[in-house]
Enzyme design. Structure first.
Site, mmCIF file in Angstrom:
data_model
loop_
_atom_site.group_PDB
_atom_site.id
_atom_site.type_symbol
_atom_site.label_atom_id
_atom_site.label_comp_id
_atom_site.label_asym_id
_atom_site.label_seq_id
_atom_site.Cartn_x
_atom_site.Cartn_y
_atom_site.Cartn_z
ATOM 1 N N GLY A 59 0.821 -1.211 0.000
ATOM 2 C CA GLY A 59 0.000 0.000 0.000
ATOM 3 C C GLY A 59 0.852 1.258 0.000
ATOM 4 O O GLY A 59 1.744 1.414 0.828
ATOM 5 N N GLU A 165 -11.053 -3.991 3.771
ATOM 6 C CA GLU A 165 -10.313 -4.234 5.027
ATOM 7 C C GLU A 165 -10.540 -3.140 6.071
ATOM 8 O O GLU A 165 -9.768 -2.979 7.005
ATOM 9 C CB GLU A 165 -8.815 -4.336 4.782
ATOM 10 N N TYR A 167 -10.438 0.132 5.567
ATOM 11 C CA TYR A 167 -9.697 1.367 5.321
ATOM 12 C C TYR A 167 -10.657 2.487 4.879
ATOM 13 O O TYR A 167 -11.863 2.297 4.784
ATOM 14 C CB TYR A 167 -8.598 1.127 4.275
ATOM 15 N N ARG A 215 -10.556 -2.925 -4.930
ATOM 16 C CA ARG A 215 -10.647 -3.984 -3.902
ATOM 17 C C ARG A 215 -11.857 -3.694 -3.039
ATOM 18 O O ARG A 215 -11.897 -2.692 -2.316
ATOM 19 C CB ARG A 215 -9.350 -4.008 -3.097
ATOM 20 N N HIS A 253 -9.840 -5.039 9.432
ATOM 21 C CA HIS A 253 -8.738 -5.406 10.324
ATOM 22 C C HIS A 253 -9.191 -5.562 11.773
ATOM 23 O O HIS A 253 -8.573 -6.278 12.539
ATOM 24 C CB HIS A 253 -7.602 -4.380 10.235
ATOM 25 N N ARG A 289 -6.448 -17.605 1.771
ATOM 26 C CA ARG A 289 -6.143 -19.013 2.027
ATOM 27 C C ARG A 289 -6.235 -19.886 0.769
ATOM 28 O O ARG A 289 -6.706 -21.015 0.798
ATOM 29 C CB ARG A 289 -7.026 -19.569 3.156
ATOM 30 N N GLN A 340 4.355 -15.828 10.760
ATOM 31 C CA GLN A 340 5.465 -15.568 11.681
ATOM 32 C C GLN A 340 6.535 -14.637 11.132
ATOM 33 O O GLN A 340 7.101 -13.858 11.880
ATOM 34 C CB GLN A 340 6.097 -16.897 12.110
ATOM 35 N N ASP A 404 19.792 -38.812 11.167
ATOM 36 C CA ASP A 404 18.740 -38.539 12.155
ATOM 37 C C ASP A 404 18.325 -39.865 12.765
ATOM 38 O O ASP A 404 18.186 -40.859 12.045
ATOM 39 C CB ASP A 404 17.527 -37.849 11.517
ATOM 40 N N ARG A 562 3.524 -19.769 35.381
ATOM 41 C CA ARG A 562 3.951 -19.142 36.630
ATOM 42 C C ARG A 562 3.881 -17.621 36.535
ATOM 43 O O ARG A 562 3.603 -16.948 37.510
ATOM 44 C CB ARG A 562 5.369 -19.596 36.976
ATOM 45 N N LYS A 563 4.129 -17.065 35.377
ATOM 46 C CA LYS A 563 4.057 -15.602 35.203
ATOM 47 C C LYS A 563 2.647 -15.120 35.546
ATOM 48 O O LYS A 563 1.665 -15.795 35.213
ATOM 49 C CB LYS A 563 4.366 -15.214 33.748
HETATM 50 P P1 NAP Z 1 7.986 -21.510 25.616
HETATM 51 O O1 NAP Z 1 7.227 -20.690 24.667
HETATM 52 O O2 NAP Z 1 9.270 -21.041 26.124
HETATM 53 O O3 NAP Z 1 7.018 -21.792 26.843
HETATM 54 C C1 NAP Z 1 7.393 -22.511 27.946
HETATM 55 C C2 NAP Z 1 6.297 -22.455 29.005
HETATM 56 O O4 NAP Z 1 6.741 -23.189 30.114
HETATM 57 C C3 NAP Z 1 5.993 -21.059 29.462
HETATM 58 O O5 NAP Z 1 4.592 -20.960 29.617
HETATM 59 C C4 NAP Z 1 6.708 -20.964 30.812
HETATM 60 O O6 NAP Z 1 5.913 -20.127 31.601
HETATM 61 C C5 NAP Z 1 6.730 -22.394 31.294
HETATM 62 N N1 NAP Z 1 7.924 -22.746 32.059
HETATM 63 C C6 NAP Z 1 9.206 -22.378 31.812
HETATM 64 N N2 NAP Z 1 10.029 -22.922 32.720
HETATM 65 C C7 NAP Z 1 9.260 -23.646 33.546
HETATM 66 C C8 NAP Z 1 9.538 -24.438 34.697
HETATM 67 N N3 NAP Z 1 10.764 -24.583 35.137
HETATM 68 N N4 NAP Z 1 8.510 -25.024 35.306
HETATM 69 C C9 NAP Z 1 7.259 -24.873 34.865
HETATM 70 N N5 NAP Z 1 6.935 -24.132 33.782
HETATM 71 C C10 NAP Z 1 7.930 -23.533 33.141
HETATM 72 O O7 NAP Z 1 8.266 -22.930 25.027
HETATM 73 P P2 NAP Z 1 7.335 -23.987 24.283
HETATM 74 O O8 NAP Z 1 5.886 -23.817 24.555
HETATM 75 O O9 NAP Z 1 7.951 -25.281 24.638
HETATM 76 O O10 NAP Z 1 7.564 -23.682 22.780
HETATM 77 C C11 NAP Z 1 8.841 -23.749 22.235
HETATM 78 C C12 NAP Z 1 8.911 -22.890 21.040
HETATM 79 O O11 NAP Z 1 8.256 -23.529 19.976
HETATM 80 C C13 NAP Z 1 8.196 -21.582 21.233
HETATM 81 O O12 NAP Z 1 9.022 -20.595 21.782
HETATM 82 C C14 NAP Z 1 7.758 -21.264 19.872
HETATM 83 O O13 NAP Z 1 8.694 -20.450 19.227
HETATM 84 C C15 NAP Z 1 7.647 -22.599 19.176
HETATM 85 N N6 NAP Z 1 6.228 -22.850 19.013
HETATM 86 C C16 NAP Z 1 5.471 -21.871 18.502
HETATM 87 C C17 NAP Z 1 4.138 -22.071 18.351
HETATM 88 C C18 NAP Z 1 3.286 -20.989 17.787
HETATM 89 O O14 NAP Z 1 2.106 -21.022 17.950
HETATM 90 N N7 NAP Z 1 3.824 -19.997 17.110
HETATM 91 C C19 NAP Z 1 3.577 -23.257 18.709
HETATM 92 C C20 NAP Z 1 4.372 -24.243 19.230
HETATM 93 C C21 NAP Z 1 5.709 -24.022 19.392
HETATM 94 P P3 NAP Z 1 6.281 -19.708 33.095
HETATM 95 O O15 NAP Z 1 7.760 -19.554 33.133
HETATM 96 O O16 NAP Z 1 5.505 -18.445 33.300
HETATM 97 O O17 NAP Z 1 5.752 -20.803 33.936
HETATM 98 FE FE1 SF4 Z 2 3.292 -18.014 4.656
HETATM 99 FE FE2 SF4 Z 2 4.337 -18.153 7.118
HETATM 100 FE FE3 SF4 Z 2 5.838 -17.510 4.984
HETATM 101 FE FE4 SF4 Z 2 4.076 -15.770 5.936
HETATM 102 S S1 SF4 Z 2 5.872 -16.534 7.001
HETATM 103 S S2 SF4 Z 2 4.427 -16.291 3.798
HETATM 104 S S3 SF4 Z 2 2.424 -17.163 6.489
HETATM 105 S S4 SF4 Z 2 4.821 -19.467 5.386
#
Ligand code: NAP
Ligand code: SF4
Length: 674
Positions: A59, A165, A167, A215, A253, A289, A340, A404, A562-563
């Protein structure tokens, strides 16, 4: 004979012909704002070489008050014309066509100078807009028309007038944002006067042989949005005013319905465009999509539209169309709809790229060139980091071996693909598999590599990923305590009442997996019911009067961290709200600020705050640990001890904020430097 006869058919616009039915939809990449015009030009030229018939730029603002934010690219001066000429020349030399999108953001402009039909603040902006008077409206029209004329001077084949959207032009159309009582408000004829006048005046300024895409928001997904009859009325008026093509806009949006996220079913809104087919005599483009050639082909073959708009799929693979035409669809890098590296970057003020294609918007900087010194490269780990490094190294001519211990490639992506709403991850793993099979790489699955297997390679890359973090909760060794790997990979049996420990991406994913029956992403009517999407012919804006009606949850889930802050704050900028809303709709209880005391026969004992007060027992049959991850560096450490140099990438390098985007980018960039 092609498999995609409709997609690859030319489209005659009278004064010019588009070579196929693919439009690259407008994206706010941030490239134009870099002012590195050669870089911007190469981004578009690469897509033109890849076969896209017509592209639309990000845009471009027609004036300061209408620009999305201060500093955003505008088309207002001869200097702008000169800069944009670099783009149009490159695209034309590459055999493509390009239109410039004129985007007036109205009350969505992130600026105190923003203007709108009425002083109604947007829920997604801190700035209340100033209502325009008659003179102010004339200035906006005139600035938009000037931008179109300058775009023509810069060599563009056309312009896209952004009328959807939520706008500026869209804001005039609906009573939700237009409270005026003059000739620009009140009746629908009055409310649509501005968009129609804009198209009429642009046509007057640019002459006959210039593409004007309008659009048009065909389903607003906001309260008091347009009806289908109003959409038809506007489309006819826009056609009469001189538009060449009408493109589809889906949702404002500020809408609380996801419209492009990965959990939205493929081609979820093609039916909306189809409702307008036959009502006007100019071509219609459908959108949202549509991410693979077969989806696009079906949409066109079923008469939903005359063209398809794809945006993110062309970030993921610039050669999308050429690969479809060459029947090499398995080689198309699939857009998984994750946002992402594209929209999340845009909203984070960062340059756009793509999770699956780190070269997107970095074409001039990240180049994969043949190596001058062929090396042997040993890669351990066939997750996204290892695969990206291996494939890039092999593409450059190195002799690569991947080890692997699992029986298939993909690493953690194989867990993500189990989650309802993340079905697109199947395609990503398949794409990696196809490319490995088609490459010179030696793939050793079911193989645990040790120091002796690796020390003779010229380069060793360790991409061994992560292992789950041990949260150290008393009682976690009980049989009813599982890790996310037990659940997602090994399909362990899970009870009806579940406590999920950790609310990061994986805690959310596991909760969604446990609470959802059949995936609504694979069932459009069910998905529409779940999010309250209805036919705009029946209800204004396409929002069901009954609201969202999700299926009952299949389990009772308590999700904890925990946060003390709200859960899900660290999820994707543009998708986090969808995950939070989806779990709320399934009555998932989300609790922050907890201490995990112990797990026993009664369930999970928690307390709150430093004083560990307000004890509570979460009644549950199963506890799932999603408490984050730590790097798996055993092999890297062993190599170091033996004096074997290695590169450590992906989760094995940094587990915090590990994601496939960083892993793929890091793997690719390492291999480019080998
Ligand atoms: P994460 O995002 O770092 O989350 C870990 C979670 O565990 C947090 O909620 C944290 O919260 C908790 N935690 C940390 N230490 C802990 C402890 N000692 N005891 C209990 N709880 C604890 O990690 P993840 O969920 O394993 O994901 C890993 C990565 O995969 C992500 O960072 C992300 O980049 C990717 N991922 C992304 C998506 C997505 O939707 N984009 C989906 C799946 C995975 P507290 O510390 O507050 O308890
Ligand atoms: Fe598609 Fe994800 Fe790449 Fe964006 S970052 S173009 S949503 S695969």
């Amino acid at each position: 004979m092609t498999n995609y006869p409709h997609l690859l058919a030319p489209l005659d616009l009278g004064f010019t012909t588009l070579k196929n039915r693919v439009l690259m939809g407008s994206m706010h990449t941030g490239l134009e704002e870099t002012k590195d015009w050669a870089r911007v030009a190469e981004f578009y030229a690469a897509r033109a070489r890849g076969g896209v018939a017509l592209m639309v730029t990000g845009g471009i603002g027609p004036n300061l008050e209408g620009s999305v934010l201060p500093g955003a690219a505008m088309m207002t001066t001869d200097k702008d014309v000169e800069n944009h000429t670099v783009i149009t020349k490159a695209v034309h030399e590459a055999g493509g066509k390009i239109a410039m999108q004129i985007l007036h953001a109205g009350r969505y402009a992130y600026s105190p100078k923003c203007v709108a039909p009425s002083p109604v603040k947007s829920p997604i902006s801190p700035f209340p807009p100033t209502a325009l008077d008659e003179e102010g409206i004339e200035k906006q029209i005139s600035d938009i028309v000037t931008a179109a004329a300058l775009a023509q001077k810069a060599g563009y084949d056309g312009v896209e007038v952004m009328g959807s959207e939520g706008y500026f032009l869209n804001q005039f159309l609906v009573t939700h944002t237009n409270k005026r009582e003059d000739r620009w408000g009140g009746s629908y004829e009055n409310r649509m006067r501005l968009p129609v006048e804009v198209v009429r005046r642009i046509r007057e300024a640019v002459g006959e042989n210039f593409i004007i895409i309008y659009r048009l928001s065909m389903i607003d997904l906001v309260p008091n949005g347009s009806t289908h009859d109003e959409v038809v009325q506007l489309a006819k008026a826009v056609e009469a005013a001189g538009a060449t093509i009408i493109n589809t806009g889906i949702g404002w949006h500020e809408a609380r319905v996801p419209t492009i996220a990965t959990s939205v079913p493929r081609r979820a809104f093609a039916w909306v465009t189809k409702k307008l087919m036959g009502q006007v005599n100019i071509p219609l483009i459908t959108s949202n999509r549509i991410n693979m050639p077969d989806v696009a082909e079906d949409v066109l073959a079923e008469g939903c539209a005359d063209m398809v708009s794809m945006a993110r799929p062309l970030l993921a693979d610039a050669d999308f169309v050429a690969k479809a035409a060459a029947d090499k669809v398995d080689h198309i890098a699939p857009c998984i709809g994750c946002n992402q590296a594209c929209l999340d970057h845009t909203f984070g003020g960062k340059l756009t790229s793509c999770l699956v294609n780190p070269r997107a918007c970095h074409e001039t900087e990240l180049q994969i060139t043949p190596t001058e010194t062929v090396k042997t490269v040993g890669v351990v780990g066939a997750g996204p980091a290892g695969l990206s490094a291996a494939l890039t190294a092999a593409e450059r001519g190195h002799k690569v071996t991947i080890f692997d211990r699992s029986d298939r490639v993909g690493g953690q992506l194989n867990m993500a693909r189990q989650v309802p709403g993340k079905e697109e991850f199947h395609g990503l793993v398949d794409w990696f598999e196809t490319r490995v099979n088609d490459s010179t790489i030696t793939l050793k699955l079911n193989t645990e590599a040790g120091v002796d297997d690796l020390k003779h390679f010229d380069e060793v890359i360790i991409a061994t990923g992560v292992v789950p973090r041990d949260p150290g909760i008393p009682g976690q060794d009980r049989a009813n305590v599982l890790t996310y790997i037990d659940v997602l990979r090994d399909k362990a049996e899970v009870g009806q009442k579940v406590a999920v420990i950790g609310a990061g991406g994986i805690g959310f994913d596991v909760s969604e997996y446990l609470v959802t029956g059949d995936s609504p992403t694979l069932d459009l009517p069910e998905w529409m019911k779940e999010w309250g999407v209805a036919d705009p012919a029946e209800v204004r804006g396409g929002l069901a009067e009954s609201g969202p009606q999700p299926e009952a949850p299949t389990r009772q889930i308590t999700l904890m961290q925990r946060k003390a802050k709200a859960l899900g704050k660290g999820l994707g900028k543009t998708t986090g709200w969808i995950h939070r809303a989806a779990l709320k709709m399934k009555n998932v209880e989300m609790i922050g600020g907890v201490n995990y005391e112990r797990i026993d026969d009664d369930g999970l004992h928690i307390s709150f705050g430093e004083a560990r007060e307000n004890p509570r027992v979460i009644d549950c049959d199963t506890v799932v640990l999603c408490s984050g991850q730590i790097s798996e560096r055993t092999l890297a450490d062993a190599l170091e001890e033996e004096g074997v140099a290695c590169h450590v990438i992906g989760g094995a390098d940094v587990a915090a904020e590990l994601d496939a985007k960083r892993a793929i980018n890091q793997g690719t960039r390492l291999a480019v430097a080998l």
